[in-house]
Design a protein around this motif. Structure first.
Motif, PDB file in Angstrom:
ATOM      1  N   GLY A   1       0.852  -1.259   0.086  1.00 45.80           N
ATOM      2  CA  GLY A   1      -0.093   0.035  -0.099  1.00 45.80           C
ATOM      3  C   GLY A   1       0.742   1.089   0.000  1.00 45.80           C
ATOM      4  O   GLY A   1       0.163   2.390  -0.276  1.00 45.80           O
ATOM      5  N   GLU A   2       2.088   1.151   0.266  1.00 49.78           N
ATOM      6  CA  GLU A   2       2.871   2.494   0.262  1.00 49.78           C
ATOM      7  C   GLU A   2       2.986   2.737  -1.297  1.00 49.78           C
ATOM      8  O   GLU A   2       3.296   2.102  -2.262  1.00 49.78           O
ATOM      9  CB  GLU A   2       4.360   2.021   0.770  1.00 49.78           C
ATOM     10  CG  GLU A   2       4.398   1.750   2.254  1.00 49.78           C
ATOM     11  CD  GLU A   2       5.707   1.488   2.584  1.00 49.78           C
ATOM     12  OE1 GLU A   2       5.894   1.341   3.769  1.00 49.78           O
ATOM     13  OE2 GLU A   2       6.567   1.405   1.757  1.00 49.78           O
TER      14      GLU A   2
ATOM     15  N   THR B   1       5.750 -10.931  -0.505  1.00 48.38           N
ATOM     16  CA  THR B   1       4.363 -11.418  -0.080  1.00 48.38           C
ATOM     17  C   THR B   1       3.314 -10.421  -0.516  1.00 48.38           C
ATOM     18  O   THR B   1       3.154  -9.356  -0.138  1.00 48.38           O
ATOM     19  CB  THR B   1       4.436 -11.559   1.449  1.00 48.38           C
ATOM     20  OG1 THR B   1       5.825 -12.431   1.828  1.00 48.38           O
ATOM     21  CG2 THR B   1       3.223 -12.407   1.853  1.00 48.38           C
ATOM     22  N   SER B   2       2.478 -11.154  -1.230  1.00 45.11           N
ATOM     23  CA  SER B   2       1.276 -10.331  -1.612  1.00 45.11           C
ATOM     24  C   SER B   2      -0.130 -11.233  -1.239  1.00 45.11           C
ATOM     25  O   SER B   2       0.233 -12.120  -0.686  1.00 45.11           O
ATOM     26  CB  SER B   2       1.358 -10.152  -3.327  1.00 45.11           C
ATOM     27  OG  SER B   2       1.131 -11.361  -3.806  1.00 45.11           O
ATOM     28  N   ASP B   3      -0.968 -10.755  -1.573  1.00 46.44           N
ATOM     29  CA  ASP B   3      -2.554 -11.638  -1.521  1.00 46.44           C
ATOM     30  C   ASP B   3      -2.347 -12.874  -1.987  1.00 46.44           C
ATOM     31  O   ASP B   3      -3.128 -13.844  -1.433  1.00 46.44           O
ATOM     32  CB  ASP B   3      -3.505 -10.518  -1.769  1.00 46.44           C
ATOM     33  CG  ASP B   3      -3.565  -9.209  -0.931  1.00 46.44           C
ATOM     34  OD1 ASP B   3      -3.144  -9.283   0.384  1.00 46.44           O
ATOM     35  OD2 ASP B   3      -4.259  -8.405  -1.227  1.00 46.44           O
ATOM     36  N   ASP B   4      -1.791 -12.913  -3.215  1.00 46.01           N
ATOM     37  CA  ASP B   4      -1.805 -13.977  -4.131  1.00 46.01           C
ATOM     38  C   ASP B   4      -0.536 -15.190  -3.990  1.00 46.01           C
ATOM     39  O   ASP B   4      -0.877 -16.167  -3.981  1.00 46.01           O
ATOM     40  CB  ASP B   4      -2.033 -13.685  -5.598  1.00 46.01           C
ATOM     41  CG  ASP B   4      -3.077 -12.675  -5.618  1.00 46.01           C
ATOM     42  OD1 ASP B   4      -4.234 -13.009  -4.996  1.00 46.01           O
ATOM     43  OD2 ASP B   4      -3.117 -11.841  -6.644  1.00 46.01           O
ATOM     44  N   PHE B   5       0.465 -14.622  -3.565  1.00 47.13           N
ATOM     45  CA  PHE B   5       1.516 -15.627  -3.546  1.00 47.13           C
ATOM     46  C   PHE B   5       2.648 -15.258  -2.616  1.00 47.13           C
ATOM     47  O   PHE B   5       2.638 -13.656  -2.186  1.00 47.13           O
ATOM     48  CB  PHE B   5       1.987 -15.842  -4.816  1.00 47.13           C
ATOM     49  CG  PHE B   5       2.741 -14.636  -5.554  1.00 47.13           C
ATOM     50  CD1 PHE B   5       4.194 -14.634  -5.523  1.00 47.13           C
ATOM     51  CD2 PHE B   5       1.890 -13.783  -6.150  1.00 47.13           C
ATOM     52  CE1 PHE B   5       4.838 -13.671  -6.214  1.00 47.13           C
ATOM     53  CE2 PHE B   5       2.513 -12.372  -6.653  1.00 47.13           C
ATOM     54  CZ  PHE B   5       4.160 -12.491  -6.782  1.00 47.13           C
TER      55      PHE B   5
ATOM     56  N   GLY C   1       2.246   7.280  -9.442  1.00 44.75           N
ATOM     57  CA  GLY C   1       1.341   6.968  -8.227  1.00 44.75           C
ATOM     58  C   GLY C   1       1.429   5.283  -8.028  1.00 44.75           C
ATOM     59  O   GLY C   1       0.539   5.029  -7.155  1.00 44.75           O
ATOM     60  N   TRP C   2       2.340   4.549  -8.431  1.00 43.83           N
ATOM     61  CA  TRP C   2       2.729   3.147  -8.144  1.00 43.83           C
ATOM     62  C   TRP C   2       2.299   2.918  -6.777  1.00 43.83           C
ATOM     63  O   TRP C   2       3.381   3.491  -5.944  1.00 43.83           O
ATOM     64  CB  TRP C   2       3.681   2.558  -8.795  1.00 43.83           C
ATOM     65  CG  TRP C   2       3.649   0.945  -8.619  1.00 43.83           C
ATOM     66  CD1 TRP C   2       4.612   0.563  -7.506  1.00 43.83           C
ATOM     67  CD2 TRP C   2       3.032   0.025  -9.188  1.00 43.83           C
ATOM     68  NE1 TRP C   2       4.282  -1.000  -7.628  1.00 43.83           N
ATOM     69  CE2 TRP C   2       3.548  -1.298  -8.599  1.00 43.83           C
ATOM     70  CE3 TRP C   2       2.112  -0.210 -10.375  1.00 43.83           C
ATOM     71  CZ2 TRP C   2       2.926  -2.481  -8.930  1.00 43.83           C
ATOM     72  CZ3 TRP C   2       1.679  -1.269 -10.751  1.00 43.83           C
ATOM     73  CH2 TRP C   2       1.969  -2.413 -10.197  1.00 43.83           C
ATOM     74  N   LYS C   3       1.461   2.024  -6.277  1.00 45.61           N
ATOM     75  CA  LYS C   3       1.591   1.609  -4.993  1.00 45.61           C
ATOM     76  C   LYS C   3       1.924   0.049  -4.837  1.00 45.61           C
ATOM     77  O   LYS C   3       1.637  -0.771  -5.683  1.00 45.61           O
ATOM     78  CB  LYS C   3       0.140   1.750  -4.232  1.00 45.61           C
ATOM     79  CG  LYS C   3      -0.322   3.296  -4.073  1.00 45.61           C
ATOM     80  CD  LYS C   3      -1.768   3.228  -3.411  1.00 45.61           C
ATOM     81  CE  LYS C   3      -2.244   4.694  -3.024  1.00 45.61           C
ATOM     82  NZ  LYS C   3      -3.374   4.985  -2.428  1.00 45.61           N
TER      83      LYS C   3
ATOM     84  N   GLN D   1       4.556  -6.877   0.074  1.00 46.66           N
ATOM     85  CA  GLN D   1       5.345  -6.600   1.468  1.00 46.66           C
ATOM     86  C   GLN D   1       6.700  -7.285   0.894  1.00 46.66           C
ATOM     87  O   GLN D   1       6.969  -8.458   0.565  1.00 46.66           O
ATOM     88  CB  GLN D   1       5.106  -7.148   2.713  1.00 46.66           C
ATOM     89  CG  GLN D   1       6.090  -6.708   3.780  1.00 46.66           C
ATOM     90  CD  GLN D   1       6.067  -7.502   4.899  1.00 46.66           C
ATOM     91  OE1 GLN D   1       5.163  -8.749   5.030  1.00 46.66           O
ATOM     92  NE2 GLN D   1       6.138  -7.006   6.252  1.00 46.66           N
ATOM     93  N   LEU D   2       7.890  -6.473   1.298  1.00 49.58           N
ATOM     94  CA  LEU D   2       9.218  -7.038   0.796  1.00 49.58           C
ATOM     95  C   LEU D   2      10.104  -7.095   2.007  1.00 49.58           C
ATOM     96  O   LEU D   2      10.251  -5.990   2.772  1.00 49.58           O
ATOM     97  CB  LEU D   2      10.027  -6.185  -0.313  1.00 49.58           C
ATOM     98  CG  LEU D   2      11.272  -6.710  -0.910  1.00 49.58           C
ATOM     99  CD1 LEU D   2      10.939  -8.237  -1.732  1.00 49.58           C
ATOM    100  CD2 LEU D   2      11.871  -5.675  -1.943  1.00 49.58           C
TER     101      LEU D   2
END
Length: 323
Positions: free
Chosen positions: A179-180, A196-200, A220-222, A226-227
């Motif tokens: 979300g950042e 790590t994302s919602d899918d994989f 504006g890429w969010k 997470q890394l």
């Protein structure tokens, strides 16, 4: 005794030389004025050399003692904290092992140029050349910057020096959160990171893997996930704002970047399916051909289509090509 005399004058000469270097005693004495002057000169040289050796050794030992004292102070602070909060013995051992392992890993990590004091006083010209050589392989790992390097070397040198940075990160650290708004793109050089994302979830350890590269081309890429680091990681960081300012300053690069970004924006890939690890979802070869005004010859890898890109155009970049 007689045994030494059989060896000739060499042992006595060596004894005399070492005695003068460390200001010791010797049974060979000067008798003439010239011999005394020579002996005085050698004694002064020995005094300087021996003093320098002792000083260097003392400084080394003092530095080691200070580091050991600082490490012990940190260990005592941790131990007092754990004892003060009645932390279990098992957890205390785990924390101690982690801290020791972390110290060993830090010793093996590459120190960024910005943290090396001896490189901060380089003249601008040398500093730019150094940055270019440090980041050249990273630039060659992306089709856009490979073409910039090939056609406008002076711009590539400026780009490496003003836009790219080095970063080393210890294990277990979050590099970014979901979300950042992306302010930079990352390129893995050494080590393993986990995305790590919602899918994989995916562990990335391959060299020169670009993370959040789409943030360079899509405003504006969010972050889509997470890394975090799994091992000590060395990364190259490309600042989004610094890249935009660089492109504005050089019209040739700015035009190419705009074309590249427009091609990315018109990809036939649902925006919702894109992530920070784009992988094969974005056909960079096709994007590069569209951005630089040529037609793709095949859809395999961008390296195989590079001759076609270089052959069919780049008129604005060719004008700025270094002599």
């Amino acid at each position: 005794g007689g045994g030494c005399e059989k060896l000739g004058p060499c042992p006595r000469c060596l004894h005399w030389a070492f005695a003068h270097m460390v200001l010791g005693e010797v049974d060979v004495f000067p008798k003439q004025v010239s011999e005394r002057i020579y002996s005085i000169v050698i004694l002064n040289i020995g005094l300087v050399v021996f003093s320098s050796f002792v000083s260097a050794l003392s400084e080394l030992m003092s530095h080691a003692a200070l580091e050991q004292a600082e490490s012990k102070r940190r260990d005592v602070e941790v131990q007092k904290y754990l004892e003060g909060h009645s932390v279990s013995a098992l957890l205390t051992v785990q924390i101690d092992r982690y801290r020791k392992d972390s110290r060993r890993r830090q010793l093996r990590m590459q120190v960024p140029k910005a943290d090396i004091e001896g490189l901060q006083l380089l003249p601008e010209g040398l500093a730019m050349k150094l940055s270019h050589e440090v980041f050249r392989r990273t630039m060659h790992s992306h089709v856009f910057f490979y073409i910039v390097e090939s056609c406008h070397e002076s711009a590539a040198v400026q780009f490496a020096h003003s836009v790219m940075q080095e970063q080393t990160i210890t294990p277990g650290k979050d590099i970014f959160e979901k979300g950042e708004v992306a302010e930079s793109a990352f390129i893995t050089i050494r080590g393993t990171v986990r995305y790590t994302s919602d899918d994989f979830q995916e562990d990335v350890s391959e060299e020169y893997t670009w993370v959040s590269e789409l943030a360079l081309w899509l405003g504006g890429w969010k972050r889509r996930g997470q890394l975090e680091t799994r091992t000590p990681v060395e990364m190259h960081v490309l600042g989004i704002q610094a890249f935009k300012e660089f492109a504005r300053e050089l019209p040739e690069i700015g035009r190419a970047a705009c074309n590249f970004a427009e091609s990315v924006a018109h990809l036939k890939v649902p925006f919702s399916e894109l992530n920070d690890l784009q992988g094969d979802m974005v056909p960079v070869a096709s994007v590069a051909h569209q951005a630089f005004g040529s037609e793709p010859e095949d859809d395999t890898t961008w390296e195989s289509t590079m001759p076609g890109i270089m052959k069919h155009g780049l008129p604005w970049l060719q004008r700025g090509k270094s002599k």
